[in-house]
Design a protein around this motif. Structure first.
Motif, PDB file in Angstrom:
ATOM      1  N   GLY A 117       0.796  -1.222   0.000  1.00  0.00           N
ATOM      2  CA  GLY A 117       0.000   0.000   0.000  1.00  0.00           C
ATOM      3  C   GLY A 117       0.823   1.263   0.000  1.00  0.00           C
ATOM      4  N   ALA A 118       2.136   1.174   0.255  1.00  0.00           N
ATOM      5  CA  ALA A 118       3.020   2.349   0.313  1.00  0.00           C
ATOM      6  C   ALA A 118       2.430   3.424   1.206  1.00  0.00           C
ATOM      7  CB  ALA A 118       3.285   2.878  -1.093  1.00  0.00           C
ATOM      8  N   ARG A 119       2.022   3.028   2.402  1.00  0.00           N
ATOM      9  CA  ARG A 119       1.370   3.944   3.334  1.00  0.00           C
ATOM     10  C   ARG A 119       2.214   4.099   4.594  1.00  0.00           C
ATOM     11  NH1 ARG A 119      -3.469  -0.078   5.219  1.00  0.00           N
ATOM     12  NH2 ARG A 119      -4.544   0.994   3.509  1.00  0.00           N
ATOM     13  N   ILE A 120       2.047   5.249   5.244  1.00  0.00           N
ATOM     14  CA  ILE A 120       2.689   5.488   6.543  1.00  0.00           C
ATOM     15  C   ILE A 120       1.743   4.969   7.615  1.00  0.00           C
ATOM     16  CG2 ILE A 120       3.740   7.195   8.065  1.00  0.00           C
ATOM     17  CD1 ILE A 120       3.943   9.065   5.649  1.00  0.00           C
ATOM     18  N   ASP A 121       2.084   3.842   8.214  1.00  0.00           N
ATOM     19  CA  ASP A 121       1.188   3.226   9.191  1.00  0.00           C
ATOM     20  C   ASP A 121       1.922   2.761  10.447  1.00  0.00           C
ATOM     21  OD1 ASP A 121       2.575   1.063   8.252  1.00  0.00           O
ATOM     22  OD2 ASP A 121       0.822  -0.147   7.751  1.00  0.00           O
ATOM     23  N   ASP A 122       3.129   3.252  10.625  1.00  0.00           N
ATOM     24  CA  ASP A 122       3.910   2.886  11.808  1.00  0.00           C
ATOM     25  C   ASP A 122       4.762   4.095  12.167  1.00  0.00           C
ATOM     26  OD1 ASP A 122       5.546   1.712  13.764  1.00  0.00           O
ATOM     27  OD2 ASP A 122       6.939   0.924  12.251  1.00  0.00           O
ATOM     28  N   LEU A 123       4.351   4.816  13.212  1.00  0.00           N
ATOM     29  CA  LEU A 123       5.065   6.044  13.553  1.00  0.00           C
ATOM     30  C   LEU A 123       5.019   6.265  15.059  1.00  0.00           C
ATOM     31  CD1 LEU A 123       6.537   8.238  11.877  1.00  0.00           C
ATOM     32  CD2 LEU A 123       4.507   9.662  12.162  1.00  0.00           C
ATOM     33  N   GLU A 124       6.193   6.500  15.631  1.00  0.00           N
ATOM     34  CA  GLU A 124       6.314   6.775  17.059  1.00  0.00           C
ATOM     35  C   GLU A 124       7.009   8.111  17.262  1.00  0.00           C
ATOM     36  OE1 GLU A 124       6.742   2.658  19.391  1.00  0.00           O
ATOM     37  OE2 GLU A 124       8.333   2.931  17.897  1.00  0.00           O
ATOM     38  N   LEU A 125       6.626   8.794  18.352  1.00  0.00           N
ATOM     39  CA  LEU A 125       7.175  10.114  18.680  1.00  0.00           C
ATOM     40  C   LEU A 125       8.243   9.936  19.748  1.00  0.00           C
ATOM     41  CD1 LEU A 125       3.799  12.099  18.837  1.00  0.00           C
ATOM     42  CD2 LEU A 125       5.168  11.458  16.843  1.00  0.00           C
ATOM     43  N   LYS A 126       9.496  10.044  19.341  1.00  0.00           N
ATOM     44  CA  LYS A 126      10.616   9.694  20.202  1.00  0.00           C
ATOM     45  C   LYS A 126      10.787  10.623  21.401  1.00  0.00           C
ATOM     46  CE  LYS A 126      14.421   8.694  17.935  1.00  0.00           C
ATOM     47  NZ  LYS A 126      15.469   8.752  16.896  1.00  0.00           N
TER      48      LYS A 126
END
Length: 612
Positions: free
Chosen positions: A103-112
């Motif tokens: 899907g070329a999607r941004i679906d995993d993101l954490e705020l460090k």
């Protein structure tokens, strides 16, 4: 202050109690919509995670895609979901995560830079999560074709490949993905990210076929499950956007469940989903005309919320040519300075409204700046809150002086007012006339004590809003047992501050009232003492209400963030000192201790009439 003025103040106080009570004891109003759009039924029948083919508007442009149900595959946890597909790593100073090649999607993101609790070893904030989880949350871009077109386009299930040697997205190194539809179109999707939270997504289409192709760019934010919200009236959490002439548009999750689909055709702007401290938004280039949609559907008992847009003007890709298109994604913390830099640098329309500055934003924003500036000087946000309160009190001292001076004058003529009330107790008109003559003689304006207070209300409400919404207050320590100014006071008098090993808040019905920390008690005492500066009103009903108000507010603020309670207690303390000083300066006896002792004395029963 006469009975009419007391009634005015009483009405204001009771209104505040009703407002707070409504917020705490009612889940919130849900609006019923008389008509629902015809597209909803079709949207609910769409295949799992497939973008519904947009219909065309009267002008031939693509309509916004409908919300789609959740993925058929279910994962036990986030790690399993991430490991199930090939990914490209995201690694910056503020972000870590990955881009899903499916899907070329941004679906995993954490705020460090942010953690779940004050414990420095607690997990960092996970903002975006893959489909297949009950709380999936992701951002996706793509192309849509006009209705009736047979162009094969990549979907959320299409597997992309990495193009080039760079396999990690950083602030200095973008990554490019590639997908060949096997029918003469090759799609490229390049992701770039800055030092904070803004992604630039460049979609390129290479047409090796014989005919021209018209494609509509789209972008969407999708969230599954039932997001946890504080549901507090001074801050919005849920779908949000600024859409041209529609201005600021927002929907609560419950409201969107009732409406199911809300369209905004031929508009401009951006839209997304906002939490208290975090937000995700999709942003076309400024002044791009779009069809925007807020949508809700359900899949297998899971709620699915979506905000999305489709550009109204197609991108024409001639045979043998390559055409690119650029759009943006914001995904991160609602840091004021960062969002302001995006609004100014990129020209995004009123992006500052990602942060809910409230009704008095023209006061709230400067006050937030002052709070952050004082923190830079004092090194403690709790001290910064106390300092801001002192500054605001100093600015309004002249108004407060007029207010308390008027109250002092009213106190001086109190015996004469009582004599007039007794003399004309059966003639209301004559009583009022005599009162007005007394005011004229003593040069007293009975309303002059109320107007300065009313003028200050917006300023103090703005300060209250800043303390509630400020990201800087989150996990900011004060002193002693307060290690998080954005969380309630952790102590509880109903457990004797931890000596009794039980959780009273777990009790049915009454549990929500049985968390009462030290600072809420201090606040309640300060409020009660402030009311004792004046003798109790002669009317027994009013006296009872004023006596119970501190108790009611103490319990109401028991679960409020500690920073708000500390501010309230400190503000009450300053008000006590300020009123005492001004009234003494005007020659009014302030028998605070006597008034306090009178509150504990048993009132004598009225004498029974003697028989003749």
């Amino acid at each position: 202050m006469n009975s009419d003025n007391r009634n005015v103040i009483l009405a204001v106080v009771l209104s505040m109690i009703v407002l707070f009570g409504w917020q705490f004891f009612i889940a919130g109003p849900q609006l019923e919509q008389a008509q629902r759009q015809a597209e909803i039924a079709a949207a609910q029948q769409a295949e799992s995670e497939q973008l519904a083919v947009p219909s065309t508007n009267a002008d031939g442009s693509a309509a916004a895609p409908a919300a789609t149900p959740g993925a058929p595959q279910v994962f036990a946890d986030r790690q399993t979901a991430i490991a199930a597909t090939d990914r490209i790593e995201i690694a910056t100073a503020d972000l870590e995560g990955s881009i899903n090649l499916t899907g070329a999607r941004i679906d995993d993101l954490e705020l460090k830079q942010y953690r779940e609790t004050v414990d420095p070893d607690s997990p960092i904030i996970a903002l975006l999560k893959p489909a297949g989880l009950p709380d999936a949350y992701f951002v996706e871009q793509g192309w849509a074709a006009a209705a009736g077109s047979n162009v094969s386009l990549p979907t959320s299930q299409s597997v992309w490949t990495l193009e080039g040697d760079n396999a990690t997205l950083t602030a200095d190194t973008p990554v490019t993905l590639r997908f060949d539809n096997g029918q003469g179109l090759v799609f490229h999707r390049t992701f770039a990210v800055d030092d904070f939270y803004l992604f630039t997504v460049t979609q390129t289409v290479e047409n090796t076929g014989a005919g021209d192709v018209a494609l509509f760019p789209y972008s969407r934010v999708v969230r599954h499950g039932n997001p946890q919200v504080q549901n507090f009236f001074i801050q919005h959490e849920g779908p949000i956007g600024v859409l041209g002439s529609n201005n600021y548009v927002a929907r609560k999750y419950g409201d969107l469940q009732n409406e199911q689909q809300v369209d905004f055709s031929s508009t401009t702007g951006w839209l997304g989903i906002a939490d208290k401290y975090w937000a995700t938004a999709v942003l076309p280039k400024p002044d791009t005309t779009i069809n925007a949609r807020f949508a809700y559907t359900q899949s297998g008992g899971t709620n699915v919320f979506q905000t999305n847009y489709v550009e109204t003007q197609p991108v024409m890709v001639p045979a043998g040519a390559t055409v690119s298109h650029e759009a943006y994604v914001f995904a991160g913390a609602k840091e004021d300075r960062v969002i302001a830099s995006y609004q100014e640098g990129y020209g995004f329309d009123r992006l500052e409204l990602l942060i809910d500055w409230g009704w008095f934003h023209f006061l709230t924003k400067p006050m937030h700046w002052l709070l952050v500036t004082l923190y830079g000087i004092l090194g403690n946000f709790g001290l910064a809150v106390l300092a801001v309160t002192v500054i605001v009190k100093a600015i309004f001292f002249p108004l407060a002086n007029r207010s308390y001076a008027s109250m002092a004058a009213m106190r001086r003529v109190q015996p004469e007012m009582k004599a007039i009330q007794e003399r004309f107790k059966d003639d209301r008109a004559a009583q009022q006339q005599a009162m007005m003559e007394l005011y004229k003689k003593e040069k007293i304006n009975p309303l002059s004590g109320c107007w300065p207070i009313l003028i200050q209300i917006p300023v103090f409400f703005a300060l209250y809003t800043v303390i509630f919404i400020s990201l800087e207050m989150r996990h900011a320590p004060f002193f002693g047992w307060i290690q998080d100014l954005a969380a309630p006071d952790p102590t509880n008098i109903f457990t004797l501050f931890g000596l009794i090993p039980w959780d009273p808040t777990a009790l049915p019905l009454l549990g929500s009232f049985l968390h009462l920390g030290i600072w809420p008690v201090i606040m309640g005492i300060s409020m009660w003492v402030q009311m004792r500066l004046n003798p109790p009103p002669p009317d027994p009903t009013q006296a009872m209400i004023f006596n119970w108000m501190p108790v009611i507010f103490t319990f109401m603020l028991g679960t409020f963030p500690a920073g708000l309670v500390i501010y309230w207690a400190w503000n009450n303390t300053l008000s006590i000192a300020q009123q005492w000083f001004i009234m003494k300066r005007h020659g009014v006896e302030v028998n605070l201790f006597g008034n306090i002792m009178d509150s504990f004395r048993r009132k004598p029963k009225p004498a029974e009439p003697t028989k003749s």
